[in-house]
Design an enzyme around this catalytic site. Structure first.
Site, PDB file in Angstrom:
ATOM      1  N   GLU A   1       0.938  -1.129  -0.008  1.00 12.63           N
ATOM      2  CA  GLU A   1       0.074  -0.003  -0.028  1.00 12.63           C
ATOM      3  C   GLU A   1       0.712   1.168  -0.071  1.00 12.63           C
ATOM      4  O   GLU A   1       0.750   2.415  -0.612  1.00 12.63           O
ATOM      5  CB  GLU A   1      -0.836  -0.004   1.152  1.00 12.63           C
ATOM      6  CG  GLU A   1      -2.031   1.211   1.268  1.00 12.63           C
ATOM      7  CD  GLU A   1      -3.220   0.982   0.387  1.00 12.63           C
ATOM      8  OE1 GLU A   1      -3.942   1.414   0.852  1.00 12.63           O
ATOM      9  OE2 GLU A   1      -2.903   0.291  -0.582  1.00 12.63           O
TER      10      GLU A   1
ATOM     11  N   THR B   1      -6.449   9.776  -5.577  1.00 12.14           N
ATOM     12  CA  THR B   1      -6.345   9.828  -3.950  1.00 12.14           C
ATOM     13  C   THR B   1      -5.606  11.328  -3.592  1.00 12.14           C
ATOM     14  O   THR B   1      -5.850  12.046  -2.664  1.00 12.14           O
ATOM     15  CB  THR B   1      -5.748   8.659  -3.570  1.00 12.14           C
ATOM     16  OG1 THR B   1      -6.482   7.317  -3.494  1.00 12.14           O
ATOM     17  CG2 THR B   1      -5.643   8.712  -2.046  1.00 12.14           C
TER      18      THR B   1
END
Length: 308
Positions: A129, A182
């Site tokens: 991630e 994002t």
């Protein structure tokens, strides 16, 4: 030659009350990662189905980064071939890089004979991630591996708590096929807020956690509110206010933004209600020029990563 395929589910992060530290696993939506040893010391991304825009370089792809971290921990660098099958789009707000990272950790651990616990796998998946998004948050990867509803511990970004779940809950998700990065979604967030607003959100979070342990559906519904992030991010999602008003008017328990968007989620009690909400969302978005997908998933503990 031994070959292992793992599936890891998509997730709803933030879940209205828990910005950057709360996540919920879904069912039936997710990524598959297949691995086999390749008799070298190199990890190779052989193919990425439904993900032509994703990097195949081992140093940049979240799956190979996860494997390398696990190899470093074991001091064993036997290489693997990695085949990735994306089950949903990147940038959807449903934890795309997290699902791939979680599936990679789960598959590699199985290939090796399970030297790591599932809790340890969360740490490794978080490194994937980090490679994809810049930060090793576990709000997506923890539920993707463990299943259910997971809250990150405030004292340790790589540790977490599994929370109880109310019975017979379902999520209805609408993914408008627009691009909301994002980084861009974060750039519109304000760095400061009024003390009154912060206090209100803390109260909602406390009530939310209490509702789970008390198994109190009314308290859950009253607590599922986001007064900090939603007012800023909702403007990026077409028809957000109209959808929210419509589904809550139909009896939904909650409505919010999944992750950084653009996907939105509705939480309802009972499978029968999912069809009502699905129809409501379809009616609203069919009047736009935006393509969309709708997913329906139960919310329960039996929803983590699995070996196929």
């Amino acid at each position: 030659m031994k070959k292992v395929t793992a599936f890891a589910p998509a997730t709803i992060a933030n879940f209205n009350v828990g910005f950057d530290f709360l996540g919920v696993a879904l069912q039936g939506i997710g990524d598959e990662v297949t691995m086999s040893f390749n008799q070298t010391e190199s990890n190779v991304i052989t193919d990425i189905e439904n993900g032509a825009d994703l990097p195949k370089e081992a140093s940049r792809n979240c799956c190979s980064v996860v494997v390398r971290c696990m190899q470093e921990q074991l001091n064993d660098f036997t290489g693997v071939d990695i085949h990735i099958k994306k089950g949903f789009a990147s940038g959807s707000g449903l934890g795309s890089s997290s699902a791939s990272s979680a599936a990679a950790a789960f598959a590699y651990n199985e290939l090796l004979g399970k030297p790591f616990t599932n809790k340890q796998l969360v740490y490794f998946a978080a490194q994937g991630e980090k490679a994809a998004c810049g930060s090793p948050h576990v709000d997506n990867v923890a539920p993707s591996i463990i299943g259910g509803m997971v809250m990150q511990k405030a004292s340790d970004k790589t540790d977490f708590i599994s929370l109880p779940i109310l019975p017979d809950l379902y999520a209805v998700l609408l993914y408008p096929q627009i691009v909301v990065k994002t980084s861009e979604s974060r750039s519109i967030l304000k760095e400061t807020m009024a003390v009154k607003t912060a206090s209100q959100q803390i109260g909602y979070m406390g009530s939310f956690v209490a509702s789970l342990y008390l198994q109190d559906m009314d308290l859950f519904k009253a607590a599922m509110k986001d007064v900090i992030i939603e007012p800023m991010r909702s403007m990026l999602i077409p028809k957000f206010d109209e959808m929210k008003q419509a589904v809550l008017g139909k009896g939904a328990l909650a409505f919010g933004i999944s992750g950084s968007g653009p996907s939105v989620f509705t939480i309802v009690k009972g499978q029968q209600m999912t069809e009502t909400i699905k129809t409501t969302l379809e009616e609203i978005y069919s009047k736009t020029d935006v393509d969309f997908k709708i997913y329906i998933s139960p919310i329960n503990a039996d929803s983590g990563a699995t070996i196929l």
